[in-house]
Design a protein around this motif. Structure first.
Motif, mmCIF file in Angstrom:
data_model
loop_
_atom_site.group_PDB
_atom_site.id
_atom_site.type_symbol
_atom_site.label_atom_id
_atom_site.label_comp_id
_atom_site.label_asym_id
_atom_site.label_seq_id
_atom_site.Cartn_x
_atom_site.Cartn_y
_atom_site.Cartn_z
ATOM 1 N N ASN A 100 0.747 -1.192 -0.115
ATOM 2 C CA ASN A 100 0.187 0.397 0.103
ATOM 3 C C ASN A 100 0.901 1.425 0.262
ATOM 4 O OD1 ASN A 100 -2.587 -1.266 0.153
ATOM 5 N ND2 ASN A 100 -2.426 -1.608 2.112
ATOM 6 N N MET B 218 1.451 4.105 -3.408
ATOM 7 C CA MET B 218 0.984 5.060 -3.010
ATOM 8 C C MET B 218 2.109 6.307 -3.454
ATOM 9 S SD MET B 218 -0.854 8.006 -2.315
ATOM 10 C CE MET B 218 -1.989 7.612 -1.242
ATOM 11 N N THR C 22 -7.570 10.010 0.510
ATOM 12 C CA THR C 22 -6.945 8.586 -0.064
ATOM 13 C C THR C 22 -7.342 8.341 -1.159
ATOM 14 O OG1 THR C 22 -5.676 7.527 1.925
ATOM 15 C CG2 THR C 22 -6.657 6.411 0.346
ATOM 16 N N LEU D 279 -4.448 8.773 -4.571
ATOM 17 C CA LEU D 279 -4.390 7.344 -5.304
ATOM 18 C C LEU D 279 -5.140 7.703 -6.619
ATOM 19 C CD1 LEU D 279 -4.933 4.894 -3.205
ATOM 20 C CD2 LEU D 279 -3.114 5.390 -3.813
ATOM 21 N N TYR E 45 -4.798 4.971 3.214
ATOM 22 C CA TYR E 45 -3.875 4.370 2.161
ATOM 23 C C TYR E 45 -2.646 3.493 2.537
ATOM 24 C CZ TYR E 45 0.628 6.499 2.426
ATOM 25 O OH TYR E 45 1.630 7.333 3.445
ATOM 26 N N GLN F 259 -6.397 0.645 4.382
ATOM 27 C CA GLN F 259 -7.169 1.086 3.542
ATOM 28 C C GLN F 259 -8.122 -0.095 4.652
ATOM 29 O OE1 GLN F 259 -7.317 1.854 0.625
ATOM 30 N NE2 GLN F 259 -5.751 2.326 -0.442
ATOM 31 N N MET G 138 -13.045 2.115 1.780
ATOM 32 C CA MET G 138 -12.442 2.167 1.142
ATOM 33 C C MET G 138 -12.253 1.568 -0.175
ATOM 34 S SD MET G 138 -10.372 4.992 1.082
ATOM 35 C CE MET G 138 -12.030 5.876 1.661
ATOM 36 N N VAL H 102 -10.935 1.925 -4.257
ATOM 37 C CA VAL H 102 -9.920 2.895 -3.986
ATOM 38 C C VAL H 102 -9.281 1.414 -4.049
ATOM 39 C CG1 VAL H 102 -8.463 3.680 -2.821
ATOM 40 C CG2 VAL H 102 -10.806 4.564 -3.246
ATOM 41 N N CYS H 103 -9.512 0.379 -3.430
ATOM 42 C CA CYS H 103 -8.464 -1.128 -3.200
ATOM 43 C C CYS H 103 -9.506 -2.020 -2.807
ATOM 44 C CB CYS H 103 -8.002 -1.242 -1.891
ATOM 45 S SG CYS H 103 -8.915 -1.560 -0.752
#
Length: 378
Positions: free
Chosen positions: A26, A30, A217, A221, A237, A240, A244, A249-250
């Motif tokens: 993670n 970033m 976050t 990203l 981030y 996570q 998210m 996002v993930c």
């Protein structure tokens, strides 16, 4: 200091587990996304609340973002000396900020009100080691002055005359309501454009604005352009969480944080497990309830961190959690003998981590390699 158990099977439950492989991935993600942009990255430590975690993020003494003065104090003690306190300042907290600056910390504070700007200007001189950022509201989420507001220039002049004006800052909180890369990227552009417009208005009025700081976050990203931005901030981030994951996002498999729990009984009529991790261990956060997939109080994994189908924590009392299938069909309880270890991925990493005094750091083989203390309070 309490020593770390050798394995998760030896750890008292409930316990907060941090997967080092996912943590590192993670962090590198970033770094990789922001590398092409010429911006400073100022990680937010409000979720971590642990110098050990932050030292996994980068080497050095800053810059960092905090959301409490306790965080500022504890990270300053750990040697971090470039700190942004990203919650609107009030006069009663200025003594604590001044003490940190007097100890050699480069302190930045934020505000969004002309009267507070005057109070701060009256209380602090421009050679104090403290600078002030004007909080700008780019998406109607929480706090801040609108980029077009007359008050922006009033605040700017007041701070500039006192030698305190450092720039502008925003947080795109409404990005948490977006879903998918394109929607998040579009919101990142709203955030960027609004903040840069505020900075340009200050400069056009003859006021300094060296810092233009944006961040969340999701937008950090997925942002595709950072023209006019000098600094990006993000925090969750690092770990996570399911919120998210719910907005894209993930993936759930990338969440580094989980709560280790033990099966302590059954609700036999309903075909559900009882675990020793209730809302005191998981928090009451139900942030996925409004998303397309409701994860209850958390998504259930085996002791190694592998997600078990559609098992979620369906209910929570103070020290008891109920584990069942998302659709309510009964479990085969014989597959989970009393004493079985499970791990639960959190809806909101910040809220779940706040319930625990330390992280158990684990490697890819599941061994506990360290116990990293964390703190709480304001």
């Amino acid at each position: 200091m309490t020593s770390a158990p050798q394995t998760l099977l030896q750890a008292p439950t409930p316990a907060l587990v941090l997967d080092e492989t996912r943590l590192t991935a993670n962090i590198r993600r970033m770094e990789g996304h922001l590398a092409p942009f010429d911006v400073t990255f100022r990680p937010h430590v409000k979720t971590a609340k642990s110098p050990d975690v932050l030292r996994a993020v980068f080497d050095g003494t800053g810059p960092i973002t905090v959301s409490t003065l306790m965080e500022a104090h504890r990270f300053a003690e750990a040697g971090f000396n470039d700190i942004l306190y990203a919650v609107g300042i009030v006069p009663s907290k200025l003594d604590a900020v001044r003490a940190l600056a007097d100890a050699g910390v480069r302190m930045q504070i934020i505000l969004d009100d002309a009267d507070i700007a005057r109070a701060v200007a009256d209380a602090i001189t421009g050679n104090s080691g403290i600078t002030v950022l004007i909080e700008v509201d780019c998406d109607g989420h929480r706090s801040g002055v609108a980029p077009e507001a007359d008050e922006l220039l009033v605040i700017g002049r007041t701070l500039a005359e006192a030698g305190l004006l450092g720039g502008v800052l925003t947080h795109a909180g409404e990005s948490y309501s977006c879903e998918g890369a394109d929607a998040i990227a579009a919101h990142a552009e709203i955030e960027r454009a609004g903040l840069v417009h505020a900075a340009e208005r200050l400069r056009a009025a003859g006021l300094p604005c060296p810092i233009v700081s944006m961040g969340s976050t999701p937008t950090a990203l997925f942002v595709r352009a950072l023209d006019g931005i000098t600094e990006v901030r993000a925090g969750v981030y690092i770990f996570q969480d399911l919120v998210m994951a719910g907005i894209g996002v993930c993936r759930p498999e990338e969440i580094a944080l989980s709560v280790l729990a033990t099966v302590i009984g059954y609700q036999k009529a309903q075909g559900r497990l009882v675990i020793d991790a209730g809302w005191m261990a998981m928090s009451r956060d139900r942030g996925t309830a409004a998303q397309r997939v409701d994860q209850g109080y958390g998504l259930v994994c085996d002791a190694g961190g592998t997600i078990i189908g559609d098992l979620i924590v369906t209910g929570a009392n103070q020290e008891h959690g109920l584990v069942g299938r998302r659709d309510g069909t009964p479990l085969d309880l014989s597959a989970y003998p009393i004493g079985t270890r499970l791990r639960v991925l959190p809806n909101h990493a910040c809220a779940t981590a706040a319930q625990h005094p330390a992280y158990l750091l684990t490697d890819t083989g599941g061994a506990v390699t360290a116990r990293w203390p964390r703190f709480s309070g304001w």
